[in-house]
Structure formats: C-alpha cells, structure tokens
Design an enzyme around this catalytic site. Structure first.
Site, short mmCIF file in Angstrom:
data_model
loop_
_atom_site.label_atom_id
_atom_site.label_comp_id
_atom_site.label_asym_id
_atom_site.label_seq_id
_atom_site.Cartn_x
_atom_site.Cartn_y
_atom_site.Cartn_z
N GLU A 67 -5.74 -11.82 -12.44
CA GLU A 67 -5.81 -10.86 -11.50
C GLU A 67 -4.84 -11.14 -10.18
OE1 GLU A 67 -6.44 -8.02 -10.25
OE2 GLU A 67 -8.22 -7.82 -9.11
N ASP A 68 -4.28 -10.22 -9.48
CA ASP A 68 -3.37 -10.48 -8.48
C ASP A 68 -3.90 -11.07 -7.47
OD1 ASP A 68 -4.68 -7.97 -7.91
OD2 ASP A 68 -2.68 -6.75 -7.51
N ASP A 94 -10.21 -9.69 -3.12
CA ASP A 94 -10.35 -9.16 -1.72
C ASP A 94 -11.71 -9.32 -1.71
OD1 ASP A 94 -9.91 -8.26 0.83
OD2 ASP A 94 -9.77 -6.28 0.04
N PHE A 124 -2.55 -7.29 4.66
CA PHE A 124 -2.19 -6.55 3.58
C PHE A 124 -0.91 -7.11 3.02
CE2 PHE A 124 -1.11 -3.38 0.77
CZ PHE A 124 -2.20 -3.34 0.11
N ARG A 128 6.38 -3.39 -5.45
CA ARG A 128 6.03 -4.40 -6.50
C ARG A 128 7.24 -5.15 -6.88
NH1 ARG A 128 0.91 -2.91 -8.61
NH2 ARG A 128 0.67 -0.43 -8.73
P1 5GP Z 1 -11.49 -6.34 -4.44
O1 5GP Z 1 -12.28 -5.64 -5.40
O2 5GP Z 1 -11.51 -7.86 -4.64
O3 5GP Z 1 -11.86 -5.69 -3.10
O4 5GP Z 1 -10.16 -5.90 -4.57
C1 5GP Z 1 -9.07 -6.44 -5.50
C2 5GP Z 1 -8.01 -5.32 -5.60
O5 5GP Z 1 -7.80 -4.80 -4.29
C3 5GP Z 1 -6.82 -6.01 -6.05
O6 5GP Z 1 -6.59 -6.00 -7.31
C4 5GP Z 1 -5.55 -5.19 -5.40
O7 5GP Z 1 -5.51 -4.15 -5.92
C5 5GP Z 1 -6.40 -4.59 -4.15
N1 5GP Z 1 -5.97 -5.31 -2.86
C6 5GP Z 1 -6.70 -6.11 -1.83
N2 5GP Z 1 -6.05 -6.61 -1.03
C7 5GP Z 1 -4.67 -6.29 -1.35
C8 5GP Z 1 -3.54 -6.80 -0.67
O8 5GP Z 1 -3.53 -7.28 0.31
N3 5GP Z 1 -2.25 -6.30 -1.27
C9 5GP Z 1 -2.26 -5.41 -2.08
N4 5GP Z 1 -1.23 -5.04 -2.51
N5 5GP Z 1 -3.51 -5.07 -2.83
C10 5GP Z 1 -4.71 -5.54 -2.44
#
Ligand code: 5GP
Length: 176
Positions: A98-99, A102, A151, A164
């Site tokens: 995963e990238d 959050d 972010f 990206r």
């Molecule tokens: P979670 O379900 O953990 O809240 O969200 C994960 C997803 O939210 C990540 O795969 C990404 O797509 C998006 N996301 C959360 N924080 C960031 C951020 O700081 N930058 C970007 N580009 N995407 C984020």
C-alpha cells in the site's frame, strides 16, 4: 486563485535507500518461500515496482483497486473493491503493498476480505504511515516512513490524479 506549492519531504535517494532496506527484510523473512505481492491501485504502483526489484525470493504480482465513498482525499469509512484479484490466494504467502495508511479503514477492510480467502499468511507493507490519523487500530508489518499529518504526493501518490510522477515525496501546501 489558489496556487498549489510542493515541498520535498523525502528525496528520491532517501526513498531508494529505505525501499532497499524493506526489500532486504522481506527477503530474509520469506527466505525459501514464494510471495504473492498484492498492490493497491493506483498509488502503490511505483513503490511496488521498486520493492519487487529488491526482493530476492520468487514473487508473483496481482492488484486490487478500492474505492471509498466520499471525497477523493479522505476516506469516508465505506470501502469497496472495484477491481478484484485475478489470482486465487488460498494457501499462498500474500503481502499487501500500500502507498499510505491514514485512517486505517482501507487496509482493515482489505485484510478482512482477503483473510476470508484463507491465504497461508497475510502481511502488509506500507510505504508511508500517518499513525496519528487512525480511526481504527491498524499496524502494518513493514513501514517505510512514519509521517505526521499533512497531505503528501509524488512517488505514485496523487492529488486529483496529479503529481504521481514526482520522484520525491512532497507535502502539498495551499497558498491563497
Ligand atoms: P485510509 O483508509 O487509511 O484512510 O486511506 C488510505 C488511502 O487514502 C491511501 O491509499 C490514499 O489513497 C489516501 N490517502 C491518505 N492520505 C493521503 C495523503 O497524504 N496523500 C495521498 N496522495 N493520498 C492519501
């Protein structure tokens, strides 16, 4: 008019070194086994491409795409699969790539869904982790960098499909 400014958080050399370290640890942990890397589209594609080239156990790859209802930069809590795996995972050693984590909602959902398919093992490797933003408890097995709230874009991560391509990880700042 709003101008968007980016500031480098992790330059590409630092990223490369850290991804190499993660790949080394994963190679040691899975020595003698075969891995299925499951990348979460789209954000993980660059991280996964670099990671897999540093791993020295046999790897196969597959991808999932997930959508969360609500606005594009934040999870709303409801996650669904929009592109599923093409590979059966029962009995396989699976590593989700995963990238960024959050709130933790996306990965908690995916782990739950994949666990029901009875892989031999299931672990998570996240490039970035915003630990303080969790809404549900979630810990990845491998983490590249823990970062504060804010972010970030670049190295595969986007803002409205932009940025990206940036080789560095950058923080976005809005300037009015
Ligand atoms: P979670 O379900 O953990 O809240 O969200 C994960 C997803 O939210 C990540 O795969 C990404 O797509 C998006 N996301 C959360 N924080 C960031 C951020 O700081 N930058 C970007 N580009 N995407 C984020």
């Amino acid at each position: 008019m709003t101008e968007i400014k980016t500031e480098i958080l992790f330059p590409k050399e630092v990223i490369s070194r850290r991804v190499g370290e993660l790949a080394g640890r994963i190679s040691r942990d899975y020595d003698g086994r075969e891995l299925l890397l499951v990348g979460i589209l789209k954000g993980a594609f660059i991280f996964m491409a670099d990671l897999i080239r540093g791993i020295n156990v046999p790897c196969r790859v597959d991808f999932v795409r997930l959508a969360s209802y609500g606005c594009s930069s934040q999870s709303s809590g409801k996650v669904r699969i929009t592109k599923d795996l093409e590979t059966p995972i029962a009995g396989r050693d699976v590593l989700i790539v995963e990238d960024i984590i959050d709130t933790g909602l996306t990965l908690s959902y995916l782990v739950k869904v994949l666990r029901e398919r009875e892989p031999a093992s299931l672990r998570v490797c996240a490039f970035l982790d915003k630990k303080e933003r969790r809404q549900v408890p979630f810990d990845a097995d491998y983490v590249g960098f823990t970062i504060p709230d804010g972010f970030v874009v670049g190295y595969g991560l986007d803002f409205n499909e932009n940025f990206r391509f940036l080789p560095d990880v950058c923080v976005l700042h809005d300037i009015a």
